[in-house]
Design a protein around this motif. Structure first.
Motif, PDB file in Angstrom:
ATOM      1  N   ILE A   6       0.886  -1.319   0.054  1.00 40.93           N
ATOM      2  CA  ILE A   6       0.114   0.052   0.114  1.00 40.93           C
ATOM      3  C   ILE A   6       1.076   1.070  -0.006  1.00 40.93           C
ATOM      4  O   ILE A   6       0.634   2.362  -0.849  1.00 40.93           O
ATOM      5  CB  ILE A   6      -1.106  -0.156   1.294  1.00 40.93           C
ATOM      6  N   GLY A   7       1.920   1.157   0.886  1.00 38.41           N
ATOM      7  CA  GLY A   7       2.814   2.310   0.749  1.00 38.41           C
ATOM      8  C   GLY A   7       3.476   2.805  -0.369  1.00 38.41           C
ATOM      9  O   GLY A   7       3.850   3.712  -1.146  1.00 38.41           O
ATOM     10  N   VAL A   8       3.852   1.608  -1.118  1.00 34.87           N
ATOM     11  CA  VAL A   8       4.700   1.672  -2.372  1.00 34.87           C
ATOM     12  C   VAL A   8       3.644   2.270  -3.526  1.00 34.87           C
ATOM     13  O   VAL A   8       4.152   2.966  -4.266  1.00 34.87           O
ATOM     14  CB  VAL A   8       5.326   0.367  -2.888  1.00 34.87           C
ATOM     15  N   ILE A   9       2.579   1.871  -3.426  1.00 36.97           N
ATOM     16  CA  ILE A   9       1.602   2.196  -4.396  1.00 36.97           C
ATOM     17  C   ILE A   9       1.171   3.721  -4.243  1.00 36.97           C
ATOM     18  O   ILE A   9       0.961   4.398  -5.189  1.00 36.97           O
ATOM     19  CB  ILE A   9       0.226   1.197  -4.479  1.00 36.97           C
ATOM     20  N   THR A  10       1.052   3.897  -3.051  1.00 37.75           N
ATOM     21  CA  THR A  10       0.681   5.508  -2.634  1.00 37.75           C
ATOM     22  C   THR A  10       1.793   6.442  -3.150  1.00 37.75           C
ATOM     23  O   THR A  10       1.473   7.292  -3.475  1.00 37.75           O
ATOM     24  CB  THR A  10       0.428   5.287  -1.109  1.00 37.75           C
ATOM     25  N   LYS A  57       9.089   6.099   5.850  1.00 38.79           N
ATOM     26  CA  LYS A  57       8.178   4.965   6.509  1.00 38.79           C
ATOM     27  C   LYS A  57       8.294   3.580   5.958  1.00 38.79           C
ATOM     28  O   LYS A  57       8.489   2.767   6.527  1.00 38.79           O
ATOM     29  CB  LYS A  57       6.891   5.643   6.589  1.00 38.79           C
ATOM     30  N   GLU A  58       8.384   3.835   4.463  1.00 38.54           N
ATOM     31  CA  GLU A  58       8.531   2.658   3.731  1.00 38.54           C
ATOM     32  C   GLU A  58       9.772   1.796   3.771  1.00 38.54           C
ATOM     33  O   GLU A  58       9.866   0.741   3.972  1.00 38.54           O
ATOM     34  CB  GLU A  58       7.729   2.491   2.504  1.00 38.54           C
ATOM     35  N   LYS A  59      10.755   2.667   4.014  1.00 44.06           N
ATOM     36  CA  LYS A  59      12.059   2.104   4.170  1.00 44.06           C
ATOM     37  C   LYS A  59      12.353   1.500   5.126  1.00 44.06           C
ATOM     38  O   LYS A  59      13.250   0.511   5.343  1.00 44.06           O
ATOM     39  CB  LYS A  59      13.062   3.397   4.007  1.00 44.06           C
ATOM     40  N   HIS A  60      11.966   1.678   6.378  1.00 41.10           N
ATOM     41  CA  HIS A  60      12.172   1.256   7.640  1.00 41.10           C
ATOM     42  C   HIS A  60      11.115  -0.084   8.009  1.00 41.10           C
ATOM     43  O   HIS A  60      11.525  -0.582   8.773  1.00 41.10           O
ATOM     44  CB  HIS A  60      11.916   2.113   8.631  1.00 41.10           C
ATOM     45  N   LYS A  61      10.437  -0.069   7.020  1.00 36.32           N
ATOM     46  CA  LYS A  61       9.257  -1.481   7.203  1.00 36.32           C
ATOM     47  C   LYS A  61      10.133  -2.470   6.570  1.00 36.32           C
ATOM     48  O   LYS A  61      11.238  -2.275   5.973  1.00 36.32           O
ATOM     49  CB  LYS A  61       7.946  -1.062   6.356  1.00 36.32           C
ATOM     50  N   GLY A  62       9.604  -3.724   6.569  1.00 35.48           N
ATOM     51  CA  GLY A  62      10.397  -4.706   5.796  1.00 35.48           C
ATOM     52  C   GLY A  62      10.996  -5.448   6.950  1.00 35.48           C
ATOM     53  O   GLY A  62      11.282  -5.007   8.131  1.00 35.48           O
ATOM     54  N   GLY A  63      11.636  -6.617   6.483  1.00 33.31           N
ATOM     55  CA  GLY A  63      12.293  -7.297   7.547  1.00 33.31           C
ATOM     56  C   GLY A  63      13.550  -7.842   7.032  1.00 33.31           C
ATOM     57  O   GLY A  63      13.995  -8.164   5.966  1.00 33.31           O
ATOM     58  N   GLY A  64      14.751  -7.410   7.811  1.00 35.22           N
ATOM     59  CA  GLY A  64      15.910  -7.938   7.735  1.00 35.22           C
ATOM     60  C   GLY A  64      16.839  -6.988   6.886  1.00 35.22           C
ATOM     61  O   GLY A  64      16.491  -5.929   6.313  1.00 35.22           O
TER      62      GLY A  64
END
Length: 68
Positions: A6-10, A57-64
């Motif tokens: 959702i963040g990437v699409i936004t 915000k999207e850069k700090h999401k995700g795993g590892g």
């Protein structure tokens, strides 16, 4: 870990709107409609920081780490 898109699409939509506003700004500047130029410039000034905040915000999401 699954990542939400959702963040990437936004972010893509906001950056697309920024490009459209830039095209409209140049077009209105060419035809000397300076009131519209200021309007599109204000919209661009608002959209770009919003896109930057979503990116952070999207850069700090995700795993590892990406080095695995």
């Amino acid at each position: 870990m699954k990542r939400s898109y959702i963040g990437v699409i936004t972010l893509a939509i906001i950056l697309f709107l920024d490009i459209i506003c830039m095209q409209l700004l140049v077009h209105q500047f060419f035809y000397e409609n300076y009131g519209n130029v200021l309007l599109y410039m204000i919209i661009m000034i608002i959209l770009f920081p919003v896109a930057f905040i979503i990116y952070k915000k999207e850069k700090h999401k995700g795993g590892g780490t990406s080095g695995k």
